[in-house]
Design a protein around this motif. Structure first.
Motif, mmCIF file in Angstrom:
data_model
loop_
_atom_site.group_PDB
_atom_site.id
_atom_site.type_symbol
_atom_site.label_atom_id
_atom_site.label_comp_id
_atom_site.label_asym_id
_atom_site.label_seq_id
_atom_site.Cartn_x
_atom_site.Cartn_y
_atom_site.Cartn_z
ATOM 1 N N MET A 70 0.826 -1.205 0.000
ATOM 2 C CA MET A 70 0.000 0.000 0.000
ATOM 3 C C MET A 70 0.858 1.251 0.000
ATOM 4 O O MET A 70 0.527 2.248 -0.665
ATOM 5 N N ALA A 71 1.986 1.216 0.709
ATOM 6 C CA ALA A 71 2.883 2.376 0.724
ATOM 7 C C ALA A 71 3.492 2.617 -0.652
ATOM 8 O O ALA A 71 3.635 3.766 -1.099
ATOM 9 N N GLY A 72 3.832 1.525 -1.363
ATOM 10 C CA GLY A 72 4.382 1.682 -2.711
ATOM 11 C C GLY A 72 3.370 2.248 -3.685
ATOM 12 O O GLY A 72 3.691 3.104 -4.513
ATOM 13 N N ASN A 73 2.131 1.788 -3.576
ATOM 14 C CA ASN A 73 1.079 2.327 -4.440
ATOM 15 C C ASN A 73 0.817 3.795 -4.154
ATOM 16 O O ASN A 73 0.590 4.594 -5.073
#
Length: 300
Positions: free
Chosen positions: A28-31
């Motif tokens: 989720m952090a990468g997205n």
């Protein structure tokens, strides 16, 4: 019936009927980081266009305001009315500039797409002596900036006695090497079985080119048309055209924009017109450019 269910149990355990879907490795952090970066890049690219649209609607006091404001507060159409007033006062009618632009832009764009496609077809789908040498010459011509070939180009046009005519701008546009390279790369993706089947049915090379090759590379030549339209639209023709009756709209608009501070409003309207036409042409052709080629699912 019970025996049939028992027979299918091993296959169900192996998930033969419902294959397991792969999970994405991004977190989720990468997205979120990817979305923020893309949003920042999108705003950076759209902001100049937003400023152009707002500047053409600003009165003079807002145009010279410091620090400059992005959005207009008191929108007005006086900039466009001043522009059309200046154009109507010219001794060459405004419609003449529009006609010259249509002839030069349309002729250069259509001629370049047709000639580049016709030249790319034998390079992509035929074998003949000197094929690789010719293609290497095309690739080599793309390495030089247009200013390097401007003097030889002017000499050739003078030798052909087509100076101060529409052909002085249309013919050089038809020989742009980038278009031939683009069309050749797309045509090579088409399976040779299409052409072989058409030849067995008695189709000529001319018929194969227009009914099989060109429809299947439609995204390619539409993309090429967009690039060539943008280049021809920005051509002022000041190098080859001397008569005012032959000059395109871009030349007259630039002359108005260079009129100083008194014409700042008209210059803002000129900037909007110069940018709006290529963008509108791109939006019209965007759906066809981005569609998947019909040959992408074929196998030779």
């Amino acid at each position: 019936m019970s025996r049939q269910k028992d027979y299918l149990k091993p296959y169900k355990k192996r998930r033969f009927f419902k294959p397991k879907q792969k999970k994405l490795n991004r977190s989720m952090a990468g997205n979120t980081l990817l979305f923020v970066v893309m949003a920042f890049c999108g705003v950076a690219m759209v902001l100049p266009l937003v400023m152009v649209i707002n500047n053409c609607l600003k009165p003079l006091d807002e145009l010279y305001q410091f620090p400059p404001k992005i959005f207009v507060r008191n929108p007005t159409l006086e900039n466009f009315s001043d522009l059309f007033t200046m154009m109507s006062d010219s001794w060459v009618p405004f419609s003449r500039y529009i006609l010259n632009t249509i002839i030069i832009t349309g002729g250069g764009m259509v001629g370049h797409v047709i000639i580049a496609s016709m030249a790319a077809y034998p390079l992509a789908k035929h074998r003949f002596p000197g094929k690789n040498i010719l293609f290497q010459m095309v690739v080599l011509s793309m390495m030089f900036h247009w200013t390097v070939t401007q003097t030889p180009q002017y000499m050739i046009i003078s030798w052909l006695h087509i100076n101060n005519s529409y052909w002085a701008l249309i013919l050089p546009a038809c020989s742009f090497g980038m278009g031939l390279y683009l069309m050749k790369q797309f045509m090579e993706q088409l399976p040779d079985s299409l052409m072989e089947s058409a030849r067995l049915d008695g189709a000529s090379e001319w018929h194969i080119f227009w009914t099989i090759i060109m429809p299947n590379v439609k995204p390619a030549w539409l993309t090429l048309a967009i690039f060539q339209f943008q280049q021809m639209w920005g051509n002022t023709g000041s190098t080859f055209l001397r008569d005012e009756e032959l000059k395109p709209l871009q030349y007259s608009l630039q002359q108005i924009a260079a009129g100083g501070t008194a014409r700042a409003g008209a210059a803002a309207a000129v900037t909007f017109i110069i940018a709006a036409v290529p963008i509108s042409f791109f939006l019209i052709c965007q759906r066809n450019v981005l569609e998947t080629m019909t040959s992408s699912g074929m196998k030779d």
